[in-house]
Design an enzyme around this catalytic site. Structure first.
Site, PDB file in Angstrom:
ATOM      1  N   ASP A 115      23.002  45.641  40.358  1.00 15.16           N
ATOM      2  CA  ASP A 115      23.690  46.525  39.424  1.00 15.16           C
ATOM      3  C   ASP A 115      23.722  45.805  38.065  1.00 15.16           C
ATOM      4  O   ASP A 115      23.044  44.777  37.875  1.00 15.16           O
ATOM      5  CB  ASP A 115      25.075  46.937  39.951  1.00 15.16           C
ATOM      6  CG  ASP A 115      26.094  45.809  39.923  1.00 15.16           C
ATOM      7  OD1 ASP A 115      25.729  44.661  39.588  1.00 15.16           O
ATOM      8  OD2 ASP A 115      27.273  46.068  40.233  1.00 15.16           O
ATOM      9  N   HIS A 116      24.500  46.339  37.128  1.00 14.57           N
ATOM     10  CA  HIS A 116      24.560  45.747  35.779  1.00 14.57           C
ATOM     11  C   HIS A 116      25.087  44.311  35.808  1.00 14.57           C
ATOM     12  O   HIS A 116      24.633  43.464  35.049  1.00 14.57           O
ATOM     13  CB  HIS A 116      25.431  46.615  34.858  1.00 14.57           C
ATOM     14  CG  HIS A 116      26.765  46.951  35.443  1.00 14.57           C
ATOM     15  ND1 HIS A 116      26.892  47.781  36.552  1.00 14.57           N
ATOM     16  CD2 HIS A 116      28.021  46.569  35.116  1.00 14.57           C
ATOM     17  CE1 HIS A 116      28.174  47.904  36.862  1.00 14.57           C
ATOM     18  NE2 HIS A 116      28.876  47.173  36.006  1.00 14.57           N
TER      19      HIS A 116
ATOM     20  N   CYS B 124      25.161  41.872  42.971  1.00 15.62           N
ATOM     21  CA  CYS B 124      26.165  42.565  42.157  1.00 15.62           C
ATOM     22  C   CYS B 124      27.214  41.514  41.798  1.00 15.62           C
ATOM     23  O   CYS B 124      26.983  40.323  42.036  1.00 15.62           O
ATOM     24  CB  CYS B 124      26.746  43.785  42.873  1.00 15.62           C
ATOM     25  SG  CYS B 124      27.706  43.460  44.357  1.00 15.62           S
ATOM     26  N   GLY B 125      28.318  41.919  41.205  1.00 15.18           N
ATOM     27  CA  GLY B 125      29.293  40.926  40.751  1.00 15.18           C
ATOM     28  C   GLY B 125      29.751  40.016  41.877  1.00 15.18           C
ATOM     29  O   GLY B 125      29.703  38.788  41.780  1.00 15.18           O
ATOM     30  N   THR B 126      30.200  40.619  42.969  1.00 17.12           N
ATOM     31  CA  THR B 126      30.705  39.837  44.107  1.00 17.12           C
ATOM     32  C   THR B 126      29.719  39.776  45.273  1.00 17.12           C
ATOM     33  O   THR B 126      29.934  38.987  46.198  1.00 17.12           O
ATOM     34  CB  THR B 126      31.990  40.483  44.657  1.00 17.12           C
ATOM     35  OG1 THR B 126      31.662  41.834  45.059  1.00 17.12           O
ATOM     36  CG2 THR B 126      33.094  40.517  43.607  1.00 17.12           C
ATOM     37  N   GLY B 127      28.742  40.642  45.281  1.00 20.49           N
ATOM     38  CA  GLY B 127      27.844  40.779  46.440  1.00 20.49           C
ATOM     39  C   GLY B 127      28.435  41.661  47.531  1.00 20.49           C
ATOM     40  O   GLY B 127      27.747  42.060  48.471  1.00 20.49           O
TER      41      GLY B 127
ATOM     42  N   ARG C 150      18.718  32.149  71.922  1.00 18.82           N
ATOM     43  CA  ARG C 150      19.980  32.865  72.160  1.00 18.82           C
ATOM     44  C   ARG C 150      20.338  33.776  70.985  1.00 18.82           C
ATOM     45  O   ARG C 150      21.001  34.798  71.155  1.00 18.82           O
ATOM     46  CB  ARG C 150      21.115  31.889  72.467  1.00 18.82           C
ATOM     47  CG  ARG C 150      21.537  31.018  71.281  1.00 18.82           C
ATOM     48  CD  ARG C 150      22.539  29.955  71.711  1.00 18.82           C
ATOM     49  NE  ARG C 150      23.117  29.231  70.604  1.00 18.82           N
ATOM     50  CZ  ARG C 150      22.507  28.220  69.981  1.00 18.82           C
ATOM     51  NH1 ARG C 150      21.289  27.844  70.344  1.00 18.82           N
ATOM     52  NH2 ARG C 150      23.106  27.584  68.988  1.00 18.82           N
ATOM     53  N   HIS C 151      19.860  33.402  69.792  1.00 14.61           N
ATOM     54  CA  HIS C 151      20.157  34.229  68.620  1.00 14.61           C
ATOM     55  C   HIS C 151      19.383  35.547  68.670  1.00 14.61           C
ATOM     56  O   HIS C 151      19.860  36.568  68.196  1.00 14.61           O
ATOM     57  CB  HIS C 151      19.846  33.454  67.341  1.00 14.61           C
ATOM     58  CG  HIS C 151      20.615  32.172  67.259  1.00 14.61           C
ATOM     59  ND1 HIS C 151      21.979  32.141  67.155  1.00 14.61           N
ATOM     60  CD2 HIS C 151      20.195  30.890  67.332  1.00 14.61           C
ATOM     61  CE1 HIS C 151      22.381  30.879  67.137  1.00 14.61           C
ATOM     62  NE2 HIS C 151      21.329  30.096  67.252  1.00 14.61           N
TER      63      HIS C 151
ATOM     64  N   HIS D 245      20.224  31.949  62.344  1.00 11.17           N
ATOM     65  CA  HIS D 245      20.987  32.570  63.437  1.00 11.17           C
ATOM     66  C   HIS D 245      20.972  34.098  63.412  1.00 11.17           C
ATOM     67  O   HIS D 245      21.065  34.718  64.458  1.00 11.17           O
ATOM     68  CB  HIS D 245      22.455  32.114  63.381  1.00 11.17           C
ATOM     69  CG  HIS D 245      22.629  30.678  63.773  1.00 11.17           C
ATOM     70  ND1 HIS D 245      23.865  30.109  63.993  1.00 11.17           N
ATOM     71  CD2 HIS D 245      21.715  29.683  63.998  1.00 11.17           C
ATOM     72  CE1 HIS D 245      23.709  28.835  64.328  1.00 11.17           C
ATOM     73  NE2 HIS D 245      22.428  28.543  64.330  1.00 11.17           N
TER      74      HIS D 245
ATOM     75  N   GLY E 264      29.875  44.871  47.443  1.00 11.16           N
ATOM     76  CA  GLY E 264      29.450  46.271  47.479  1.00 11.16           C
ATOM     77  C   GLY E 264      28.032  46.392  47.994  1.00 11.16           C
ATOM     78  O   GLY E 264      27.725  47.272  48.818  1.00 11.16           O
ATOM     79  N   MET E 265      27.152  45.500  47.547  1.00 12.86           N
ATOM     80  CA  MET E 265      25.759  45.541  47.999  1.00 12.86           C
ATOM     81  C   MET E 265      25.674  45.333  49.504  1.00 12.86           C
ATOM     82  O   MET E 265      24.928  46.033  50.201  1.00 12.86           O
ATOM     83  CB  MET E 265      24.932  44.466  47.282  1.00 12.86           C
ATOM     84  CG  MET E 265      24.664  44.765  45.819  1.00 12.86           C
ATOM     85  SD  MET E 265      23.701  46.281  45.622  1.00 12.86           S
ATOM     86  CE  MET E 265      23.174  46.111  43.913  1.00 12.86           C
TER      87      MET E 265
HETATM   88  C1  RB5 Z   1      30.930  46.351  39.256  1.00 10.73           C
HETATM   89  O1  RB5 Z   1      31.962  46.389  38.349  1.00 10.73           O
HETATM   90  C2  RB5 Z   1      31.343  45.577  40.508  1.00 10.73           C
HETATM   91  O2  RB5 Z   1      32.283  46.313  41.227  1.00 10.73           O
HETATM   92  C3  RB5 Z   1      30.113  45.285  41.349  1.00 10.73           C
HETATM   93  O3  RB5 Z   1      29.238  44.484  40.623  1.00 10.73           O
HETATM   94  C4  RB5 Z   1      30.351  44.555  42.652  1.00 10.73           C
HETATM   95  O4  RB5 Z   1      31.054  43.381  42.479  1.00 10.73           O
HETATM   96  C5  RB5 Z   1      30.853  45.399  43.749  1.00 10.73           C
HETATM   97  O5  RB5 Z   1      31.047  44.987  44.893  1.00 10.73           O
END
Ligand code: RB5
Length: 160
Positions: free
Chosen positions: A8-9, A65-68, A132-133, A98, A70-71
């Site tokens: 994302d952005h 993405c910002g935190t990973g 096993r994995h 694993h 949402g992806m």
């Molecule tokens: C976008 O603002 C933010 O929510 C996205 O990058 C991500 O961190 C979502 O999980």
């Protein structure tokens, strides 16, 4: 390998840097966007890359993405995808050894450039251990086969 990549952005700039790392290791990049820092919705890119992996257009995928978060949530809705959100070398290595993770999700706001580059290298170069994995990963495949239907089929069933 052919590696589908999407962000994302918030992940856009890291995605552009990571593409060079992938190509430097001799792999081909299939870039699904974003194409700028303009705000966009992470599920659109997650489903594009997850579809590429699940349907064989790419061998593996990388999503940022910002935190990973949402992806990884969105990509794991796609049957056949094992998307792993990783924050360090160890989780990245174990996601391959694993879990046979076929998509790596990266938190662009939380991991610095040098660590992210080395995580990508590790993830591309680490093999699944099997044994096993494999048995455990197969249980996920079996669950998907038994329970994950196309949305249309599901709503048809609950309507009957
Ligand atoms: C976008 O603002 C933010 O929510 C996205 O990058 C991500 O961190 C979502 O999980």
């Amino acid at each position: 390998m052919k590696i589908a990549i999407g962000s994302d952005h918030r992940g856009y700039e890291a995605k552009e840097r990571i593409k060079a790392v992938i190509e430097g290791l001799g792999h081909t990049v299939l870039d699904r966007g974003a194409e700028s820092r303009e705000s966009c919705d992470y599920p659109d890119l997650a489903f594009a890359v997850a579809g590429d992996v699940a349907e064989g257009r790419a061998d593996r995928g990388i999503l940022l993405c910002g935190t990973g978060l949402g992806m990884s949530i969105a990509a794991n809705k796609v049957a056949g995808v094992r998307a792993a959100l990783c924050h360090d070398e160890l989780t990245t290595q174990l996601a391959r050894r694993h879990n046979d993770a076929n998509i790596l999700c990266l938190p662009a706001d939380l991991v610095g450039d040098a660590l992210m580059r080395s995580m990508v290298e590790t993830w591309l170069e680490t093999d699944f251990e099997g044994g096993r994995h494999e048995r455990r990963v197969n249980k996920i495949r079996e669950y998907e086969k038994a329970h994950c239907t196309a949305a249309g089929e599901q709503s048809a069933r609950s309507a009957s």
